[in-house]
Design a protein around this motif. Structure first.
Motif, PDB file in Angstrom:
ATOM      1  N   THR A  59      35.463 -44.516  -8.004  1.00 38.18           N
ATOM      2  CA  THR A  59      35.662 -44.882  -9.291  1.00 38.18           C
ATOM      3  C   THR A  59      34.118 -44.124  -9.758  1.00 38.18           C
ATOM      4  N   GLY A 112      33.750 -40.580 -11.650  1.00 36.35           N
ATOM      5  CA  GLY A 112      33.383 -41.695 -12.894  1.00 36.35           C
ATOM      6  C   GLY A 112      32.336 -41.499 -13.451  1.00 36.35           C
ATOM      7  N   SER A 131      36.819 -36.386 -14.458  1.00 37.99           N
ATOM      8  CA  SER A 131      37.868 -37.060 -15.354  1.00 37.99           C
ATOM      9  C   SER A 131      37.490 -37.901 -16.314  1.00 37.99           C
ATOM     10  N   THR A 132      38.659 -38.227 -16.637  1.00 40.29           N
ATOM     11  CA  THR A 132      38.878 -38.409 -17.860  1.00 40.29           C
ATOM     12  C   THR A 132      37.681 -39.878 -17.737  1.00 40.29           C
ATOM     13  N   THR A 133      37.781 -40.899 -16.990  1.00 40.69           N
ATOM     14  CA  THR A 133      36.344 -41.981 -16.586  1.00 40.69           C
ATOM     15  C   THR A 133      35.026 -41.241 -16.568  1.00 40.69           C
ATOM     16  N   ARG A 135      31.546 -40.154 -17.184  1.00 43.59           N
ATOM     17  CA  ARG A 135      30.470 -40.862 -17.910  1.00 43.59           C
ATOM     18  C   ARG A 135      29.058 -39.583 -18.221  1.00 43.59           C
ATOM     19  N   SER A 175      29.383 -39.318 -23.039  1.00 50.12           N
ATOM     20  CA  SER A 175      31.717 -39.965 -22.996  1.00 50.12           C
ATOM     21  C   SER A 175      32.023 -38.171 -22.286  1.00 50.12           C
ATOM     22  N   GLU A 190      43.252 -36.204 -15.677  1.00 47.81           N
ATOM     23  CA  GLU A 190      42.730 -37.121 -15.239  1.00 47.81           C
ATOM     24  C   GLU A 190      42.787 -37.782 -13.684  1.00 47.81           C
ATOM     25  N   PRO A 191      42.700 -39.114 -13.449  1.00 45.39           N
ATOM     26  CA  PRO A 191      41.319 -38.887 -12.470  1.00 45.39           C
ATOM     27  C   PRO A 191      42.097 -39.139 -10.909  1.00 45.39           C
TER      28      PRO A 191
END
Length: 261
Positions: A59, A112, A131-133, A135, A175, A190-191
């Motif tokens: 992740t 991630g 991914s939206t996750t 950073r 972000s 999306e992941p």
């Protein structure tokens, strides 16, 4: 298992995966850096590779340097100042040099968090999908450090001096949504859909004529550091070569035939 996973597709796409998910894919260990350098150097001289996708297992794309080794002053963080400088020269600083020489496009699929040297590694790539996750963190000053692998050089070129300064001085994570707004990434996914999107783009690019693709990348990189006259001279030389390639002849014939229909 640490190291790098190499997945070769028949369409000329190569996927490199940072593979130490339990430790969040640290970019300070020889077990990660050396296989990545070996893989990239192989790609540099491989005419069958057309596009590279770089991503992380698990992740996290990469959490950067190993904090436990930093605290213990071990690994590349141990020894005298001269020894530490030499460790940087011979390890992580080889990554931007190798990536700058590779003629094929390199797409980072940032799955991630990408902090410190992990953020820098993504910036060394030609394009970034996230991914939206994800950073992005140039967090070095929070640790009393600077970007040891040259990430600031890339950050200024991607964002301009003022925004690069604000992010670096504040060590402020960015972000995924802000990265898209700033133009640091091309698109968010999306992941579960990130790798499909990265591979779709890679395959689209890989289908282009290989000589023109490689020369286009050389010229785009040259545009960052050359005078206009030198750049135009290089363009003329490469264009002369391109006009003589069978790929050019095939594509022009196909374009003419399509217009005649």
């Amino acid at each position: 298992m640490s190291g790098i996973l190499i997945e070769r597709h028949g369409d000329g796409v190569v996927v490199l995966t940072l593979n130490d998910p339990d430790r969040r894919n640290p970019m300070s260990d020889p077990a990660m850096i050396n296989p990545l350098l070996e893989a990239l150097r192989g790609i540099e001289h491989d005419p069958d590779t057309r596009v590279v996708v770089l991503t992380g297992a698990g992740t996290c794309f990469s959490a950067g340097g190993n904090l436990h080794e930093m605290k213990a002053r071990s690994g590349m963080f141990g020894g005298s100042a001269d020894q530490i400088a030499q460790a940087y020269h011979t390890s992580v600083q080889q990554l931007p040099l190798v990536l700058s020489r590779i003629d094929v496009p390199v797409i980072a699929a940032v799955n991630g968090p990408a902090y410190g040297a992990g953020c820098d590694l993504s910036l060394m790539c030609d394009m970034r999908l996230a991914s939206t996750t994800a950073r992005f963190g140039e967090v070095f000053v929070d640790l009393g450090l600077v970007s040891g692998d040259g990430g600031g050089w890339f950050l200024v070129r991607h964002l301009g001096y003022q925004r690069a300064a604000e992010i670096s001085f504040r060590a402020r994570p960015v972000s995924a949504e802000e990265a898209l707004e700033l133009g640091l990434v091309l698109s968010l996914h999306e992941p579960g859909a990130l790798m499909d999107a990265a591979l779709d783009m890679a395959r689209e690019i890989a289908a282009k004529p290989a000589p023109a693709l490689r020369m286009t990348k050389r010229l785009l990189r040259m545009a960052e550091r050359s005078h206009l006259q030198d750049y135009l001279s290089a363009v003329a030389a490469m264009q002369a070569v391109a006009h003589g390639t069978p790929e050019h002849a095939e594509r022009v014939s196909a374009a003419v035939a399509a217009r005649a229909r």
